[in-house]
Design a protein around this motif. Structure first.
Motif, short mmCIF file in Angstrom:
data_model
loop_
_atom_site.label_atom_id
_atom_site.label_comp_id
_atom_site.label_asym_id
_atom_site.label_seq_id
_atom_site.Cartn_x
_atom_site.Cartn_y
_atom_site.Cartn_z
N ALA A 199 0.84 -1.00 -0.02
CA ALA A 199 -0.21 0.05 0.00
C ALA A 199 0.83 1.13 -0.02
O ALA A 199 0.68 2.22 -0.90
CB ALA A 199 -0.99 -0.22 1.21
N ARG A 200 1.75 1.12 0.86
CA ARG A 200 2.81 2.54 1.12
C ARG A 200 3.50 2.72 -0.21
O ARG A 200 3.69 4.03 -0.63
CB ARG A 200 3.58 2.40 2.12
N ALA A 201 3.87 1.74 -0.70
CA ALA A 201 5.08 1.83 -2.03
C ALA A 201 4.29 2.37 -3.04
O ALA A 201 4.68 2.90 -3.94
CB ALA A 201 5.71 0.36 -2.14
N LEU A 252 11.93 -6.46 1.93
CA LEU A 252 10.80 -5.45 1.52
C LEU A 252 10.77 -4.36 0.84
O LEU A 252 10.23 -3.85 -0.01
CB LEU A 252 10.13 -4.77 3.32
N ALA A 253 12.08 -3.89 0.72
CA ALA A 253 12.67 -2.67 0.17
C ALA A 253 12.45 -3.32 -1.47
O ALA A 253 12.02 -2.48 -2.34
CB ALA A 253 13.97 -2.16 0.11
N LEU A 257 10.12 -2.01 -4.36
CA LEU A 257 10.31 -1.53 -5.79
C LEU A 257 9.55 -2.25 -7.09
O LEU A 257 9.33 -1.78 -7.85
CB LEU A 257 12.09 -1.70 -5.93
N ARG A 258 9.14 -3.47 -6.68
CA ARG A 258 8.40 -4.35 -7.33
C ARG A 258 7.12 -3.50 -8.12
O ARG A 258 6.49 -3.87 -8.92
CB ARG A 258 8.26 -5.62 -7.17
N VAL A 259 6.56 -2.90 -6.88
CA VAL A 259 5.13 -2.59 -6.98
C VAL A 259 5.09 -0.92 -6.93
O VAL A 259 3.91 -0.34 -7.22
CB VAL A 259 4.20 -2.93 -5.69
N ALA A 260 6.04 0.00 -6.85
CA ALA A 260 5.92 1.30 -6.49
C ALA A 260 5.57 2.10 -7.82
O ALA A 260 5.89 1.46 -8.92
CB ALA A 260 7.47 1.67 -6.24
N ASP A 261 4.85 3.05 -7.87
CA ASP A 261 4.64 3.70 -8.69
C ASP A 261 5.66 4.65 -9.21
O ASP A 261 6.80 4.65 -8.44
CB ASP A 261 3.09 4.77 -8.63
N ILE A 268 12.70 4.97 -3.21
CA ILE A 268 12.61 3.57 -2.69
C ILE A 268 13.98 3.19 -3.14
O ILE A 268 14.75 2.51 -2.22
CB ILE A 268 11.60 3.06 -3.05
N GLU A 269 14.42 3.29 -4.22
CA GLU A 269 15.66 3.21 -4.80
C GLU A 269 16.93 3.59 -3.75
O GLU A 269 17.62 2.93 -3.40
CB GLU A 269 15.81 3.23 -6.18
#
Length: 312
Positions: A199-201, A252-253, A257-261, A268-269
């Protein structure tokens, strides 16, 4: 954001109940879920190789309770998180909301309806809350989780016990896709943490409510009890020293990265890079971001110290 609800129609909530040797507490927990007000509840239960009659009790109860569906086990999962992951994968995909349910708690009657309302009012894809822990001896205490959310708190902590979670259809759908594609890839050891990360990513809203909605039973068989007391603190420090928490943060990071917009991916990177490295420059750069990593001010100071000294 969560789907719009049809006026006059109760929202449907799929409650995902994971069990393992919980026969002594399960009747009280299940009754509190079935007694939820203002929602249409459906319970999907999966037992994980219990030896105390839990699985048989669920089947007997389901025979007389149409709102309870027992999902046949396809083998022992090995952990509560793995059991919940299977429930996410095997539960129906068309419910408006989903909730996680432990086997040994007690829900207040308005838990789900309150969280559905908050989800709609705030446009939140996830809602969780504080809980009230209790023991067999009658001791009760507030477990406070509603400290203000920080930019990267989702890499180091969940927003409260998973038993308080209410999740939107689209949040569970994205998580289901992750799980279906995981194969042999490692997953977080706590299922609730994964949903919060997703959700947050993606930049979706998660609300942590101050009002306790769960009576959180404390006993010697808890997978992870309330984070209170010296014994709990020493246990968690041991996990830090063993690099368990850092390993989970790395994992988790990567998932984030897999789901981030696109808007959240660059930051996040950078955070993922700092979590991966352990040289002096990276440690101090990460320690300077401690206020972004934990919600409670006391915990921010502690994590800054642990990171800068190389313990974390």
């Amino acid at each position: 954001m969560p789907a719009d609800l049809t006026p006059g129609v109760l929202p449907r909530v799929a409650v995902l109940l994971a069990t393992h040797n919980g026969r002594r507490w399960l009747p009280e927990q299940l009754d509190s879920v079935l007694a939820q007000e203002g929602v249409e509840v459906e319970i999907f239960a999966r037992d994980d190789a219990s030896t105390d009659g839990t699985a048989e009790w669920l089947v007997d109860r389901a025979a007389s309770e149409p709102r309870l569906t027992v999902i046949p086990s396809d083998g022992a999962s090995g952990s509560a998180a793995a059991n919940f992951y299977r429930l996410v994968q095997l539960s129906p995909a068309d419910r408006e909301f989903y909730a996680f349910c432990d086997q040994d708690d007690i829900w207040i009657p308005t838990k789900l309806a309150t969280h559905v309302r908050l989800s709609q009012e705030l446009g939140a894809d996830g809602v969780s809350s504080n809980v009230t822990s209790f023991t067999a001896e009658g001791e009760r205490s507030l477990v406070k989780k509603d400290f203000p959310q920080r930019r990267f708190d989702y890499l180091l902590e969940s927003p409260g016990p998973g038993s308080t979670f209410l999740m939107s259809n689209r949040l569970v759908a994205v998580t289901r896709e992750l799980l279906d594609a995981a194969d042999a890839a490692p997953l977080p050891q706590y299922h609730d943490w994964l949903l919060y990360v997703v959700a947050r990513a993606k930049g979706w809203t998660w609300h942590i409510d101050a009002v306790p909605t769960v009576e959180y039973r404390q006993h010697d068989a808890n997978v992870m009890g309330a984070n209170v007391g010296a014994r709990s603190a020493f246990s968690r420090l041991a996990l830090v020293r063993e690099q368990w928490h850092r390993g989970q943060a790395r994992l988790l990071a990567g998932i984030a990265l897999r789901v981030a917009d696109d808007a959240h991916r660059p930051e996040i990177e950078r955070m993922s890079e700092l979590v991966e490295k352990r040289n002096l420059r990276a440690r101090f750069a990460l320690a300077r971001r401690a206020s972004q990593l934990r919600r409670r001010p006391r915990d921010q100071w502690i994590i800054a110290l642990l990171i800068s000294t190389g313990v974390w």
